[in-house]
Design a protein around this motif. Structure first.
Motif, PDB file in Angstrom:
ATOM      1  N   ARG A   9       0.836  -1.206   0.000  1.00 33.26           N
ATOM      2  CA  ARG A   9       0.000   0.000   0.000  1.00 33.26           C
ATOM      3  C   ARG A   9       0.868   1.252   0.000  1.00 33.26           C
ATOM      4  O   ARG A   9       0.574   2.252  -0.677  1.00 33.26           O
ATOM      5  N   VAL A  46       2.342   1.726  -3.605  1.00 35.15           N
ATOM      6  CA  VAL A  46       1.429   2.084  -4.697  1.00 35.15           C
ATOM      7  C   VAL A  46       0.992   3.543  -4.598  1.00 35.15           C
ATOM      8  O   VAL A  46       0.913   4.254  -5.618  1.00 35.15           O
ATOM      9  N   MET A  65      -7.811   0.061  -1.582  1.00 35.38           N
ATOM     10  CA  MET A  65      -6.799  -0.658  -0.807  1.00 35.38           C
ATOM     11  C   MET A  65      -7.416  -1.133   0.517  1.00 35.38           C
ATOM     12  O   MET A  65      -8.197  -0.399   1.133  1.00 35.38           O
ATOM     13  N   LEU A  72      -0.926  -5.149   2.942  1.00 37.75           N
ATOM     14  CA  LEU A  72      -0.702  -6.081   1.827  1.00 37.75           C
ATOM     15  C   LEU A  72       0.794  -6.398   1.811  1.00 37.75           C
ATOM     16  O   LEU A  72       1.598  -5.684   1.202  1.00 37.75           O
ATOM     17  N   ILE A  93       3.945  -0.695 -11.438  1.00 38.81           N
ATOM     18  CA  ILE A  93       2.668   0.011 -11.249  1.00 38.81           C
ATOM     19  C   ILE A  93       2.613   1.252 -12.139  1.00 38.81           C
ATOM     20  O   ILE A  93       1.575   1.560 -12.770  1.00 38.81           O
ATOM     21  N   GLU A 122      -7.237  -1.973  -7.575  1.00 41.75           N
ATOM     22  CA  GLU A 122      -7.732  -2.702  -6.400  1.00 41.75           C
ATOM     23  C   GLU A 122      -6.643  -3.674  -5.905  1.00 41.75           C
ATOM     24  O   GLU A 122      -5.983  -4.341  -6.696  1.00 41.75           O
ATOM     25  N   GLY A 123      -6.475  -3.749  -4.576  1.00 41.80           N
ATOM     26  CA  GLY A 123      -5.515  -4.674  -3.981  1.00 41.80           C
ATOM     27  C   GLY A 123      -6.174  -5.518  -2.904  1.00 41.80           C
ATOM     28  O   GLY A 123      -6.983  -5.017  -2.120  1.00 41.80           O
ATOM     29  N   TYR A 124      -5.830  -6.809  -2.861  1.00 41.72           N
ATOM     30  CA  TYR A 124      -6.384  -7.697  -1.841  1.00 41.72           C
ATOM     31  C   TYR A 124      -5.504  -8.950  -1.746  1.00 41.72           C
ATOM     32  O   TYR A 124      -4.633  -9.200  -2.600  1.00 41.72           O
ATOM     33  N   THR A 151      -0.628 -11.921  -2.761  1.00 45.13           N
ATOM     34  CA  THR A 151      -1.017 -10.516  -2.891  1.00 45.13           C
ATOM     35  C   THR A 151      -1.440 -10.262  -4.345  1.00 45.13           C
ATOM     36  O   THR A 151      -0.671 -10.544  -5.275  1.00 45.13           O
ATOM     37  N   HIS A 152      -2.665  -9.727  -4.515  1.00 47.89           N
ATOM     38  CA  HIS A 152      -3.273  -9.597  -5.848  1.00 47.89           C
ATOM     39  C   HIS A 152      -3.616  -8.121  -6.076  1.00 47.89           C
ATOM     40  O   HIS A 152      -4.370  -7.522  -5.311  1.00 47.89           O
ATOM     41  N   LEU A 153      -3.060  -7.514  -7.155  1.00 42.62           N
ATOM     42  CA  LEU A 153      -3.369  -6.143  -7.560  1.00 42.62           C
ATOM     43  C   LEU A 153      -3.998  -6.186  -8.957  1.00 42.62           C
ATOM     44  O   LEU A 153      -3.500  -6.897  -9.847  1.00 42.62           O
ATOM     45  N   HIS A 176      -3.674  -7.965 -14.164  1.00 40.97           N
ATOM     46  CA  HIS A 176      -3.552  -8.608 -12.847  1.00 40.97           C
ATOM     47  C   HIS A 176      -2.069  -8.795 -12.521  1.00 40.97           C
ATOM     48  O   HIS A 176      -1.303  -9.343 -13.327  1.00 40.97           O
TER      49      HIS A 176
END
Length: 845
Positions: A689, A692, A714, A719, A732, A752-754, A761-763, A828
């Motif tokens: 976070r 980014v 976020m 993350l 990025i 979006e990040g999760y 870790t997926h962005l 992704h």
């Protein structure tokens, strides 16, 4: 109740055995001898205990005497020093060294246990001494003992040498003869002029040793005098080699001192591990006297004194045993005679019963015939074999009961003229149910008055064994066929590494016939290097069993060396004992050659790729220099051509083309860095976070200029991933910049990040642009490739996404694109789950 019955039977048998007269005599005699032996042993143990306590008490007394003498000797030296410290000859203001020496000589004459006396100043200069050569020399007082205060007396350790010359300063110390030493005693005092001086007395340790010799001359004890730190100062002779050494490892110093000043114990001493030791520490001086004797010497002394007692006791025990044996033998002889008669009669009756039972219960067919082979008797096993009564066999001829092909064998077996004693033959017969059975028949002639009156014999059913033997032979033949037809070379060796079997393929592979190797050792038949490999593997298999694979080079029958894999397995017998090793040779030469060719091709391809990357990197650097000059002159032309719009436009076109070329060169340089071996990543565990958000703030002016909205989603939780922060920001930046470039004005870009269910870790970066044709979703990540929907003159080199993929894959992750169902594309970025780790450089491969 059932458990008590065996116990009661044992007790009854034991009682009957004891009540037998001869056994009763043995029991009484044995108990008497045991009682006598126990009594003698008790007396001997008590006597030995008395002797040991006596030696311990005597050792304590000797320790007290020797400690008292040693303490008095050292105290006498201290008193002499204190008296000399008040002598006018040593304290007067104008006292001369000559007067000091005379006073010291007079005092030494009365102290025979001193080697010498000396006066030393604090700097180590010997002012006066009774020993020649010491005066006006300089000595090291620190080697004699601890510092001396005025009015105090201290005792030093054992110092090798005959005089103070052995601790001289500023020159070579005088070497002392072996075994010559002294114990320094020092006293500090002041002269009338206030000068601080030190009186030094050199105590002769031999005076202590002489008193020990005189005291222990007729004893079995030895003694040592030590300091409190365990250093040996004087010995009685047996421990002379320990003079000056430390013995603080014995319990005297490690367990007793300073808690106990005197004690006697059995254990480790100065002269051995098992000693009777008594020690006593001086109450006034740092001295310890240890008196000890060997426990073995005490035992020998006791044995010498107790020999008569032990002899009488053992003689008494022997007498009791001799009388017991004599009485027992007489009674036993009468009992044996009576038992022999009873046993003979019982044996006859028992044999008759046993023979009858045996003949009925034996699992073989027992028969008897007359001289012509007519059966006169068969046992009950006849019924088991034929299903008919034994009476049905009586009167039949023996050869009529077998199959026709076996009758000649039976006739020869019951031929009265044959000289053989036991005749054995194998015959075929059929049971009442028609089953064919195989019997082994043994026949013995019965002879009376020199002629054969009949035959006795037995028949054993060997049908199952014969069938099993046939099956085994068939199985062995099948295994032999498998071994011979196997295309792989196979050999079998025994526990002594001798060839016991090889197949046809082995003969062809090695170019040797089996007759030349069977029975011979492996070392005789194979080259030395192969023998070493075989013996090493066989040794492990013969010891531990199991299987193993070994790859080595084996000499082929044509003389060539071939890469061969040896598959070995231990061969075990029916008891699980390893008796040999099975070896299968598998020629892998062609496979290894193909493997080497593949590796060489791979190395060549990698070298070509590396050369290409280095060429691109070098060319990119070479192109940057002129491009910077072109851009500089274009900017200068734009400034100076403001008054001429046409000329300014031309310079602006040059500047724009140069910028595009510089961007292309920089991208090429970035790709070459990622592909070359010099590129490195500095990986660390970070919260993405915080990586980014600065990139989004950096791109806000570009978003405003393009009239776009950024939706940053976020999570509240960190993350966490392991990545290079600067390289990840580059990814990025490139992906978001692409989304800005190809998004229509007024649209929204979502980032979006999760963390997915696998902990990764997926962005995701989504735009509302034209999207990507499905056939190009993978190719857009290749260098110099752009989507056909984005070739609209908006610029770009086609290297940005290629750089992003290389960076993400170097960090262990992956990047891919997909189309959004409504409109636009989604990129992704997935980084794998990472544990806690320190930051470290990671080379790109």
């Amino acid at each position: 109740m059932a458990a008590l019955q065996p116990l009661s039977r044992r007790w009854a048998r034991l009682r009957a055995w004891v009540l037998q007269t001869s056994h009763l005599v043995l029991v009484i005699g044995g108990l008497s001898a045991l009682a006598a032996l126990v009594g003698v042993g008790a007396l001997a143990v008590n006597d030995f205990r008395t002797v040991r306590i006596s030696h311990q008490n005597h050792a304590a007394m000797l320790a007290r005497v020797l400690e008292d003498q040693a303490t008095r000797t050292m105290q006498t030296a201290e008193l002499a020093l204190e008296s000399l410290a008040t002598s006018p000859a040593l304290t007067a203001v104008a006292s001369e060294p000559r007067r000091m020496q005379d006073a010291l000589g007079q005092a030494l004459a009365a102290l025979s246990f001193l080697r010498g006396l000396a006066v030393v100043d604090p700097g180590g200069r010997v002012i006066a001494s009774t020993l020649p050569g010491d005066a006006e020399s300089f000595v090291d007082l620190a080697q004699l003992g601890p510092p001396v205060a005025v009015g105090r007396t201290v005792q030093g350790g054992l110092t090798p040498g005959r005089s103070l010359q052995s601790v001289r300063l500023g020159g070579k110390a005088v070497a002392a003869p072996a075994g010559v030493a002294f114990i320094p005693v020092m006293h500090g005092y002041k002269t009338e002029a206030g000068q601080v001086l030190v009186l030094v007395a050199l105590v002769n340790p031999d005076s202590l040793s002489n008193f020990q010799h005189l005291t222990l001359e007729s004893e079995i004890f030895d003694s040592v005098v030590t300091a409190y730190n365990g250093q040996v100062l004087a010995t009685s002779g047996a421990a002379a080699a320990l003079a000056g050494a430390r013995v603080n490892h014995i319990p005297v110093f490690s367990q007793f001192l300073p808690r106990q000043e005197h004690a006697t114990y059995l254990g480790a001493g100065v002269l051995g591990e098992r000693q009777i030791v008594s020690f006593r520490a001086s109450a006034a001086l740092p001295l310890v006297v240890v008196v000890e004797t060997s426990y073995q010497a005490v035992v020998k002394s006791w044995l010498a004194d107790a020999r008569a007692l032990l002899g009488i006791g053992l003689a008494l025990v022997a007498l009791v045993l001799v009388l017991t044996v004599a009485i027992w033998r007489g009674i036993r002889t009468r009992e044996r005679a009576r038992l022999a008669i009873d046993a003979a009669q019982a044996r006859i009756a028992r044999n008759e019963r046993d023979l009858s039972v045996l003949m009925r219960s034996v699992q073989e067919l027992i028969f008897r015939t007359d001289a012509q082979g007519v059966i006169t008797y068969v046992n009950a096993h006849w019924t088991v074999m034929t299903g008919t009564s034994p009476d049905r066999a009586i009167g039949k001829r023996l050869h009529d009961l077998v199959e026709p092909q076996s009758r000649n064998e039976v006739v020869r077996a019951i031929d009265p003229r044959s000289p053989d004693g036991v005749r054995v033959c194998q015959v075929l017969s059929r049971s009442a149910a028609g089953k064919e059975m195989t019997f082994k028949v043994a026949v013995v002639p019965l002879v009376a008055a020199g002629r054969v009156i009949g035959f006795a014999g037995s028949a054993v059913d060997e049908t199952e064994r014969w069938m099993a033997q046939q099956q085994l032979q068939a199985q062995i033949a099948f295994q032999d066929l498998l071994l011979e037809t196997n295309p792989l070379p196979i050999s079998v060796t025994d526990a002594q590494d001798r060839f016991v079997r090889v197949n046809k393929a082995w003969e062809e592979y090695k170019g040797r016939e089996r007759t030349t190797v069977l029975g011979k050792a492996v070392a005789e038949c194979l080259p030395p290097d192969e023998v070493k490999v075989h013996q090493s593997a066989n040794k492990q298999l013969l010891r531990w069993g199991g299987r193993t694979l070994v790859e080595t080079q084996v000499r082929h029958g044509d003389g060539s060396r071939r890469d061969t894999r040896l598959a070995k397995a231990a061969i075990a017998d029916e008891h699980g004992q390893v008796t040999g090793v099975l070896t299968i040779l598998m020629d892998v030469s062609e496979f290894r050659e193909a493997e080497r060719a593949t590796q060489e091709a791979r190395d060549a391809a990698e070298e070509a790729s590396r050369a290409k990357s280095e060429f691109v990197a070098n060319m990119s650097h070479e192109l940057c220099t002129p491009l910077q000059s072109i851009l500089g002159f274009a900017e200068l032309g734009m400034l100076r051509g403001r008054t001429q719009p046409k000329l300014a436009g031309m310079f602006e076109d040059i500047h724009s083309a140069g910028q595009r070329m510089l961007t292309l060169v920089n991208d090429l340089l970035e790709v070459s860095k990622l592909e070359s071996t010099v590129g490195t990543f500095h990986m660390e565990r970070i919260d993405l976070r915080g990586v980014v958000r600065p990139v989004i703030r950096e791109l806000e002016p570009l978003l405003e200029r393009s009239h776009l909205m950024m939706d940053l989603r976020m999570p509240d939780l960190p993350l966490v991933a392991k990545a290079d922060p600067l390289r990840f920001q580059q990814v990025i930046r490139n992906v978001v910049a692409n989304a800005i470039k190809f998004s229509p004005p007024g649209s929204t870009i979502t980032l979006e990040g999760y963390a997915d269910p696998q902990g990764q870790t997926h962005l995701v970066v989504r735009d509302e642009g034209p999207g990507i044709p499905p056939s190009e979703l993978h190719s857009i990540f290749e260098a110099f490739v752009q989507s056909s929907k984005t070739k609209d003159g908006s610029g770009g080199t086609g290297l940005g996404l290629a750089i992003c993929r290389k960076i993400v894959e170097a960090m262990g992750g992956r990047i891919f694109a997909e189309n959004v169902p409504a409109s636009g594309a989604a990129f992704h970025i997935i980084l794998p789950a990472r544990g806690q780790a320190e930051t470290m450089p990671a080379p790109l491969e």
